[in-house]
Scaffold this active site. Structure first.
Site, mmCIF file in Angstrom:
data_model
loop_
_atom_site.group_PDB
_atom_site.id
_atom_site.type_symbol
_atom_site.label_atom_id
_atom_site.label_comp_id
_atom_site.label_asym_id
_atom_site.label_seq_id
_atom_site.Cartn_x
_atom_site.Cartn_y
_atom_site.Cartn_z
ATOM 1 N N GLU A 81 20.256 9.351 -26.448
ATOM 2 C CA GLU A 81 21.468 10.082 -26.803
ATOM 3 C C GLU A 81 22.737 9.237 -26.703
ATOM 4 O OE1 GLU A 81 21.177 13.506 -24.276
ATOM 5 O OE2 GLU A 81 19.872 14.586 -25.666
ATOM 6 N N GLU A 112 0.387 5.914 -15.082
ATOM 7 C CA GLU A 112 1.369 5.745 -14.018
ATOM 8 C C GLU A 112 0.802 4.982 -12.817
ATOM 9 O OE1 GLU A 112 1.473 9.393 -11.004
ATOM 10 O OE2 GLU A 112 2.110 10.000 -13.008
#
Length: 272
Positions: A81, A112
């Site tokens: 953004e 992960e």
């Protein structure tokens, strides 16, 4: 150091399946209300990291977010953004997630847990000591994130983190840790809830405060935003109108010509 894993503590509520929708919403909302107060306690930590980020970005460096699952996705959202909001390049703030782009939509098994891939992912961007790397992990125990920050430390790269547990392995690894202790989740262990909200709010603070300090906001307006849709073009026209006290038609012509609110205002004031 005592590692307090509050994100895994039992919920303050029980028999959730017996609650009405109204009761569920009220109780979730009551829990959510506590998040800003938890962030308030961490403001000095947030400020310390942001000061480091501002310094590096002013010197031509970049900001990297690295995380897994929800934490990784939140970093990617915040990074993605920045270009449309502040008119910066897509390379200035970069979000990385364990498992790569596939993991943005679907969980990648055991991604992960890698103790080598995080650093490999950062190296693909030719990371240097001019950059800052922020690890995001609600639990503060994600191997992908911790190992990446450990390598950054070895290479004199400034490291920060956003976690929701006190004295976690991640907090102890990062040079500028941010700990937002939100306590037990409404659904036990569901860190996409309060912990995720806390992480998003902190990420908002990091990039917004940094971009303002870098001069990407004038007054309270996004004068460098990308004019990528009609809504933003209309917003840009209004900004130019208000700043220069001209008609919508004049503002629209300026924006068409210069493709930027800042450039349009500057050109007009310079008599162009």
């Amino acid at each position: 150091m005592d590692f307090t894993k509050t994100t895994e503590q039992d919920s303050n509520y029980n028999h959730l399946e017996k609650m009405s929708v109204s009761e569920l919403l009220t109780n979730i909302n009551n829990e959510d209300k506590t998040v800003p107060f938890a962030i308030e306690k961490a403001l000095p930590q947030i400020e310390a990291l942001i000061e480091q980020v501002i310094g590096k970005l002013k010197s031509g460096g970049r900001l990297f977010y690295i995380g897994a699952g929800t934490s990784g996705r939140l970093g990617i959202v915040d990074a993605s953004e920045c270009p449309p909001t502040f008119g910066v390049s897509h390379e200035l703030v970069v979000g990385l997630i364990a498992g790569g782009d596939t993991a943005i939509r679907k969980a990648v098994e055991f991604a992960e847990d890698s103790t080598t891939q995080g650093w490999k992912d950062l190296q693909e961007y030719h990371i240097t000591s001019n950059d800052v790397v922020v690890g995001i992990a609600a639990s503060g125990t994600t191997p992908y994130v911790i190992s990446a920050l450990e390598e950054c430390n070895k290479n004199h790269i400034i490291t920060g983190c956003i976690t929701c547990n006190h004295n976690s392995p991640l907090s102890q690894t990062a040079k500028c840790p941010i700990e937002v202790i939100v306590g037990p989740e409404f659904v036990t262990g569901s860190s996409r809830m309060k912990a995720g909200t806390a992480q998003k709010l902190v990420l908002n603070m990091i990039t917004t405060a940094t971009m303002i300090q870098l001069g990407k906001v004038k007054g309270n307006k996004m004068v460098d935003m990308q004019l990528s849709n009609n809504k933003l073009v209309d917003r840009g026209v209004k900004m130019v109108m208000n700043e220069l006290n001209i008609t919508a038609e004049e503002a629209s012509k300026l924006l068409d010509k210069y493709q930027s609110v800042r450039a349009s205002i500057k050109a007009y004031k310079n008599g162009n």
